[in-house]
Design an enzyme around this catalytic site. Structure first.
Site, PDB file in Angstrom:
ATOM      1  N   ARG A 124       2.659  -5.938  -6.729  1.00 32.31           N
ATOM      2  CA  ARG A 124       4.110  -5.759  -6.734  1.00 32.31           C
ATOM      3  C   ARG A 124       4.777  -7.098  -6.523  1.00 32.31           C
ATOM      4  NH1 ARG A 124       6.790  -1.306  -2.946  1.00 32.31           N
ATOM      5  NH2 ARG A 124       6.461  -2.920  -1.409  1.00 32.31           N
ATOM      6  N   THR A 175      11.377  -8.211  -6.733  1.00 30.72           N
ATOM      7  CA  THR A 175      11.888  -7.100  -7.563  1.00 30.72           C
ATOM      8  C   THR A 175      11.182  -5.772  -7.251  1.00 30.72           C
ATOM      9  OG1 THR A 175      10.241  -7.417  -9.295  1.00 30.72           O
ATOM     10  CG2 THR A 175      12.265  -8.742  -9.452  1.00 30.72           C
ATOM     11  N   ASP A 211       1.230  -3.040   5.232  1.00 33.71           N
ATOM     12  CA  ASP A 211       0.629  -3.391   3.941  1.00 33.71           C
ATOM     13  C   ASP A 211      -0.837  -2.942   3.937  1.00 33.71           C
ATOM     14  OD1 ASP A 211      -0.882  -4.933   1.961  1.00 33.71           O
ATOM     15  OD2 ASP A 211       1.014  -5.975   1.628  1.00 33.71           O
ATOM     16  N   ASP A 252      -3.562  -5.604   3.032  1.00 35.18           N
ATOM     17  CA  ASP A 252      -3.794  -6.575   4.110  1.00 35.18           C
ATOM     18  C   ASP A 252      -4.567  -5.946   5.264  1.00 35.18           C
ATOM     19  OD1 ASP A 252      -2.614  -8.689   2.841  1.00 35.18           O
ATOM     20  OD2 ASP A 252      -0.658  -8.429   3.806  1.00 35.18           O
TER      21      ASP A 252
HETATM   22  C1  PRP Z   1       0.542  -1.919  -2.724  1.00 35.99           C
HETATM   23  C2  PRP Z   1      -0.177  -0.585  -2.757  1.00 35.99           C
HETATM   24  C3  PRP Z   1       0.226  -0.044  -4.106  1.00 35.99           C
HETATM   25  C4  PRP Z   1       1.623  -0.570  -4.266  1.00 35.99           C
HETATM   26  C5  PRP Z   1       2.567   0.563  -3.982  1.00 35.99           C
HETATM   27  O1  PRP Z   1      -0.146  -2.860  -3.443  1.00 35.99           O
HETATM   28  O2  PRP Z   1      -1.557  -0.677  -2.571  1.00 35.99           O
HETATM   29  O3  PRP Z   1      -0.599  -0.491  -5.169  1.00 35.99           O
HETATM   30  O4  PRP Z   1       1.801  -1.613  -3.319  1.00 35.99           O
HETATM   31  O5  PRP Z   1       3.857   0.178  -4.241  1.00 35.99           O
HETATM   32  P1  PRP Z   1       4.732   0.823  -5.395  1.00 35.99           P
HETATM   33  O6  PRP Z   1       4.536   2.302  -5.327  1.00 35.99           O
HETATM   34  O7  PRP Z   1       6.137   0.413  -5.006  1.00 35.99           O
HETATM   35  O8  PRP Z   1       4.323   0.236  -6.704  1.00 35.99           O
HETATM   36  P2  PRP Z   1       0.296  -4.403  -3.546  1.00 35.99           P
HETATM   37  O9  PRP Z   1       1.154  -4.600  -4.751  1.00 35.99           O
HETATM   38  O10 PRP Z   1       0.857  -4.835  -2.239  1.00 35.99           O
HETATM   39  O11 PRP Z   1      -1.057  -5.136  -3.880  1.00 35.99           O
HETATM   40  P3  PRP Z   1      -2.396  -5.247  -3.007  1.00 35.99           P
HETATM   41  O12 PRP Z   1      -3.029  -3.873  -2.989  1.00 35.99           O
HETATM   42  O13 PRP Z   1      -3.190  -6.223  -3.799  1.00 35.99           O
HETATM   43  O14 PRP Z   1      -2.051  -5.729  -1.629  1.00 35.99           O
HETATM   44  N1  URA Z   2       2.525  -1.148  -0.265  1.00 35.85           N
HETATM   45  C1  URA Z   2       1.983  -1.058   0.970  1.00 35.85           C
HETATM   46  O1  URA Z   2       0.833  -1.482   1.192  1.00 35.85           O
HETATM   47  N2  URA Z   2       2.727  -0.509   1.942  1.00 35.85           N
HETATM   48  C2  URA Z   2       3.967  -0.032   1.741  1.00 35.85           C
HETATM   49  O2  URA Z   2       4.594   0.489   2.679  1.00 35.85           O
HETATM   50  C3  URA Z   2       4.520  -0.136   0.451  1.00 35.85           C
HETATM   51  C4  URA Z   2       3.771  -0.697  -0.543  1.00 35.85           C
END
Ligand code: PRP
Ligand code: URA
Length: 215
Positions: free
Chosen positions: A110, A114, A206, A209
């Site tokens: 994400r 945005t 997150d 993380d």
């Molecule tokens: C997080 C999570 C989802 C996304 C959800 O991933 O694991 O994939 O955000 O958000 P959305 O419904 O608004 O799209 P992130 O983009 O943080 O990537 P990561 O898993 O690599 O940390």
């Molecule tokens: N992605 C995450 O990991 N946590 C949130 O709360 C939203 C998006």
């Protein structure tokens, strides 16, 4: 499991074991090792229910006593497709249930400003069309990542798709259910709302993380 509004493709878990484990995950004092184990366990518990409609057939087996007809899962092959990174944490919990499943990967991140998803990787079992596909991601926030990942799977020929998450926000849940009404959606807990940074409240922070210890 309970439903949500008039959506027929949304299934929200209310099992005490799942709720208890999610509460432990929310606690900011829960460290990486324990958090990872909890993601794994919740994925197994959710998967057990989400696969309750697998087709079965009667097969003949010789027991030490006699020959009998007994129930086994009918031929349908399974693919687990985690949305990277955090969806990876749910894979081993599902493989516990279905060790022969193939595993595909879709990389999405994400944009921090945005909140729009960007795809950076896609590798799926080929052909994907014959398989029941379980897409995993612990967090369904705006729904953008899940909607785009499933668009991508359908573009590759995926037809029979389920989506499994641990925590959802109402905004993302409705967006996904409307964009893909043919996809059955399984949610560990439905939270209150998104905040201005598109994080789920109360949520668990997150997920990527916390699983990988990268904060
Ligand atoms: C997080 C999570 C989802 C996304 C959800 O991933 O694991 O994939 O955000 O958000 P959305 O419904 O608004 O799209 P992130 O983009 O943080 O990537 P990561 O898993 O690599 O940390
Ligand atoms: N992605 C995450 O990991 N946590 C949130 O709360 C939203 C998006």
């Amino acid at each position: 499991m309970v439903g949500y509004k008039n959506y027929t493709n949304i299934h929200i878990f209310d099992h005490p074991l799942i709720q208890h484990k999610i509460s432990l995950m929310r606690d900011k004092a829960t460290g990486t090792n324990e958090f990872r184990k909890l993601v794994d366990e919740v994925a197994t518990l959710e998967g057990y229910e989400a696969l309750a409609d697998l087709p079965t057939e009667e097969v003949q087996v010789e027991t030490p006593i006699e020959s009998c007809y007994t129930t086994m899962i009918a031929g349908r092959k399974l693919a687990i497709v985690p949305i990277l990174r955090a969806g990876l944490g749910m894979v081993s919990g599902l493989l516990t249930l279905v060790p022969t499943a193939k595993v595909g990967h879709i990389g999405m991140y994400r944009d921090e400003e945005t909140h729009e998803p960007h795809e950076y990787y896609c590798k799926l079992p080929n052909p994907i069309s014959e398989r029941l596909i379980i897409v995993t991601d612990p967090m369904l926030a705006t729904g953008g990542s899940a909607v785009d990942a499933i668009n991508q799977i359908k573009a590759h020929g995926g037809v029979n798709i389920k989506f499994m998450c641990i925590i959802a926000a109402p905004e993302g849940l409705e967006r996904l259910a409307e964009a893909h009404p043919d996809v059955q959606i399984y949610v560990g807990h439905l939270d209150r709302e998104l905040n201005a940074a598109a994080y789920i409240c109360p949520g668990l922070g997150d997920a990527g993380d916390r699983i990988f210890g990268t904060k």
